[in-house]
Write an enzyme that holds these catalytic residues in place. Structure first.
Site, PDB file in Angstrom:
ATOM      1  CB  CYS A 145      39.061  29.675  29.450  1.00 21.31           C
ATOM      2  SG  CYS A 145      37.822  30.966  29.247  1.00 21.31           S
ATOM      3  CB  CYS A 203      39.571  36.794  28.164  1.00 22.89           C
ATOM      4  SG  CYS A 203      39.141  37.326  29.819  1.00 22.89           S
ATOM      5  CB  CYS A 249      43.088  32.821  33.050  1.00 22.86           C
ATOM      6  SG  CYS A 249      41.748  33.147  34.207  1.00 22.86           S
ATOM      7  CB  CYS A 298      34.133  33.755  33.836  1.00 24.82           C
ATOM      8  SG  CYS A 298      35.630  34.342  34.655  1.00 24.82           S
ATOM      9  CD  GLN A 326      44.659  40.176  50.256  1.00 23.45           C
ATOM     10  OE1 GLN A 326      44.828  39.824  49.091  1.00 23.45           O
ATOM     11  NE2 GLN A 326      45.489  40.992  50.883  1.00 23.45           N
ATOM     12  CE1 TYR A 379      51.294  52.532  51.338  1.00 27.71           C
ATOM     13  CE2 TYR A 379      52.832  51.400  52.794  1.00 27.71           C
ATOM     14  CZ  TYR A 379      52.567  52.392  51.874  1.00 27.71           C
ATOM     15  OH  TYR A 379      53.573  53.224  51.479  1.00 27.71           O
ATOM     16  CD  GLU A 417      43.734  51.965  53.204  1.00 24.91           C
ATOM     17  OE1 GLU A 417      44.591  51.066  53.081  1.00 24.91           O
ATOM     18  OE2 GLU A 417      43.317  52.634  52.240  1.00 24.91           O
ATOM     19  CG  ASP A 429      49.729  44.365  51.866  1.00 21.56           C
ATOM     20  OD1 ASP A 429      50.278  44.241  50.759  1.00 21.56           O
ATOM     21  OD2 ASP A 429      48.611  43.873  52.125  1.00 21.56           O
ATOM     22  CB  CYS A 456      50.614  42.913  45.064  1.00 18.03           C
ATOM     23  SG  CYS A 456      50.495  44.693  45.099  1.00 18.03           S
TER      24      CYS A 456
HETATM   25  N1  SAH Z   1      46.792  45.125  53.798  1.00 13.91           N
HETATM   26  C1  SAH Z   1      45.498  45.182  53.171  1.00 13.91           C
HETATM   27  C2  SAH Z   1      45.414  46.012  51.888  1.00 13.91           C
HETATM   28  C3  SAH Z   1      46.638  46.171  51.064  1.00 13.91           C
HETATM   29  S1  SAH Z   1      46.333  46.976  49.521  1.00 13.91           S
HETATM   30  C4  SAH Z   1      44.980  43.777  52.948  1.00 13.91           C
HETATM   31  O1  SAH Z   1      45.712  42.815  53.060  1.00 13.91           O
HETATM   32  O2  SAH Z   1      43.800  43.631  52.653  1.00 13.91           O
HETATM   33  C5  SAH Z   1      47.173  48.492  49.746  1.00 13.91           C
HETATM   34  C6  SAH Z   1      46.380  49.529  50.508  1.00 13.91           C
HETATM   35  O3  SAH Z   1      47.190  50.700  50.615  1.00 13.91           O
HETATM   36  C7  SAH Z   1      45.101  49.988  49.828  1.00 13.91           C
HETATM   37  O4  SAH Z   1      44.039  49.780  50.732  1.00 13.91           O
HETATM   38  C8  SAH Z   1      45.318  51.492  49.557  1.00 13.91           C
HETATM   39  O5  SAH Z   1      44.153  52.258  49.743  1.00 13.91           O
HETATM   40  C9  SAH Z   1      46.361  51.855  50.600  1.00 13.91           C
HETATM   41  N2  SAH Z   1      47.220  53.015  50.307  1.00 13.91           N
HETATM   42  C10 SAH Z   1      47.732  53.377  49.114  1.00 13.91           C
HETATM   43  N3  SAH Z   1      48.533  54.445  49.246  1.00 13.91           N
HETATM   44  C11 SAH Z   1      48.530  54.760  50.565  1.00 13.91           C
HETATM   45  C12 SAH Z   1      49.178  55.776  51.335  1.00 13.91           C
HETATM   46  N4  SAH Z   1      49.977  56.656  50.757  1.00 13.91           N
HETATM   47  N5  SAH Z   1      48.958  55.800  52.669  1.00 13.91           N
HETATM   48  C13 SAH Z   1      48.137  54.906  53.255  1.00 13.91           C
HETATM   49  N6  SAH Z   1      47.508  53.912  52.561  1.00 13.91           N
HETATM   50  C14 SAH Z   1      47.700  53.857  51.244  1.00 13.91           C
END
Ligand code: SAH
Length: 469
Positions: free
Chosen positions: A74, A80, A83, A177, A300, A329, A350, A399, A426
């Protein structure tokens, strides 16, 4: 060697540390190095921190380039923030990511774990993002060279591109990009050209004035394309002329929205996008599940590897059709929905209410009847009464965001003691920290890293925990 502002010369970079920093050892001391260096480089480093056992600094000069390096593809590489690992062959990127997962499990988690299978690399290492957000600015970032070359005539001032890391008011103008499939670049460049030609003002973040603010693009694997243009205020004629020109010039846009943002910040979550053309949302698919994505929905960003990640998650959950599965989450419910056919029932939690609304809608649209979703903080929701009401968990999928799980939640998970926990992360560093706490009752059974973001240092890692007793 305890002084700051020391320059270390001819340092051999030997390894990668976390967060894209590289590592060297000088007189037994570990040096973390920023500035795009790779193992095998020989560099000078200006120290910004200098502690007893370690120091940190930035590479000021590269004397010898690592034989491992490849030519970045790139033109914007180096400036940037996107990447940053393009100078590494993809195979090396994967090896470093894999190594980092292993290091964190050992050094942060002090865990025992089985030999790691290779990280799941991406087939598509470019054009893999379904979402990108560009920023308009009247403060284009210019290199010293560009300024020198321009001489008396100040060159281009406007930019449509990405923020320069750590410079909040400067935006790098991006021509091509490689993160998103076409027509992403065509859309971006068409809007920029029209705006320049008609002297539409690009936003000035310091003075809080100007018309064009942000451009959010979604290019889905289904072929659907969503454009959301964020402008500071309504200017009907000017807006309609621009949006009509875009539709006439770029084929394939399925939904075009615009959003008025008179606020100081760029967030559109408290704003109401308006539909100019199309149905106002796009659809993305994971296996045969369809997800409706509106301008404010979370999804995602790498659909291909997202599907791979969810498959690993479902596989680790080891479902037989009867289990009570909690999806903590859960965002817009995508993991819960993805595993729903193999589970007895799914309970998703969530924080963001709008995401839960999307989750419910997604479940209904996919004819998933065994999933329920709750909005609120996992710490508040996950109490004894909640588990009693919805059933003792057989599997907990968690997650969390980069910060990892709150200690109160890990404590609760230990108390609830589900037979299996699948931890999707992540950030393998905070994951390893949390696993160390869960180690009180759980063994690390399986680990699988997935590369969701080629050419960046970001890592996604899935761990299966099995209750010991
Ligand atoms: N599992 C989902 C998103 C994961 S990202 C997927 O795969 O698409 C993490 C998520 O946690 C976000 O949506 C964020 O809003 C949520 N989050 C962050 N802190 C939190 C909390 N204290 N209680 C509940 N959710 C929370």
């Amino acid at each position: 060697m305890r002084k700051k502002n020391v320059i270390l010369e001819n340092v051999s970079v030997t390894a990668y540390a976390a967060e894209g920093k590289a590592l060297a050892r000088v007189d037994g001391k570990v040096i973390f190095i920023e500035g795009g260096v790779v193992p095998g480089d020989i560099v000078d480093v200006r120290l910004s921190k200098n502690k007893k056992d370690w120091a940190e600094g930035k590479a000021t000069q590269i004397h010898t380039y690592s034989p491992d390096r490849v030519t970045p593809f790139c033109d914007h590489f180096g400036l940037c923030g996107g990447c940053k690992w393009q100078m590494l062959p993809y195979e090396s990127q994967l090896a470093y990511k894999q190594q980092q997962v292993e290091d964190h499990l050992k050094r942060i988690g002090h865990l025992e774990f089985p030999a790691l299978p290779p990280i799941l690399g991406a087939e598509k290492t470019r054009h893999y993002r379904n979402k990108l957000e560009f920023t308009f600015s009247n403060k284009a970032y210019l290199t010293d060279e560009e300024i020198r070359e321009a001489g008396e005539d100040w060159p281009r001032r406007n930019a449509l591109g990405f923020h320069i890391p750590k410079l909040f008011d400067k935006v790098l103008d991006i021509q091509t990009c490689y993160l998103q499939e076409e027509p992403a670049n065509l859309i971006k460049n068409t809007i920029r050209d029209w705006a320049e030609k008609h002297e539409l003002s690009f936003y000035d973040i310091r003075r809080q004035e100007g018309w064009l603010r942000n451009l959010v693009l979604r290019i889905c694997t289904t072929g659907e394309v969503m454009v959301n243009l964020v402008i500071h205020h309504e200017a009907k004629e000017q807006r309609e002329a621009l949006l009509n020109h875009l539709l006439a010039t770029v084929p394939g846009i399925t939904t075009l929205l615009y959003t008025l943002n008179p606020k100081k910040n760029d967030s559109i979550f408290d704003l109401e996008p308006k539909v100019f053309f199309g149905k106002g949302y796009v659809e993305e698919k994971l296996e045969d599940f369809t997800f409706k994505i509106g301008p404010k929905s979370f999804f995602q960003t790498n659909t291909y590897q997202g599907e791979a990640l969810y498959k690993v998650t479902r596989d680790f959950a080891g479902l037989t059709g009867n289990e009570v599965v909690y999806d903590l989450y859960c965002g817009t419910g995508s993991i819960g929905i993805f595993v729903s056919r193999s589970a007895g029932k799914v309970i998703g939690i969530e924080l963001i209410k709008e995401a839960i609304d999307d989750a419910k809608e997604n479940a209904a649209a996919n004819n998933v009847k065994n999933a329920t979703f709750f909005a609120g903080d996992v710490i508040d929701i996950c109490d004894d009464a909640f588990f009693a009401a919805h059933g003792a968990p057989d599997v907990i999928i968690t997650d969390p965001p980069r910060a990892g799980m709150h200690e109160k939640l890990t404590a609760k998970l230990l108390e609830v003691a589900a037979p299996r926990i699948v931890y999707v992360s992540c950030n393998p560093a905070t994951q390893a920290r949390d696993l160390a706490l869960l180690n009180e009752k759980y063994t690390v059974e399986k680990v699988q890293a997935v590369d969701m973001f080629p050419h960046t240092h970001h890592i996604e890692n899935v761990v299966l925990l099995q209750r010991r007793y």
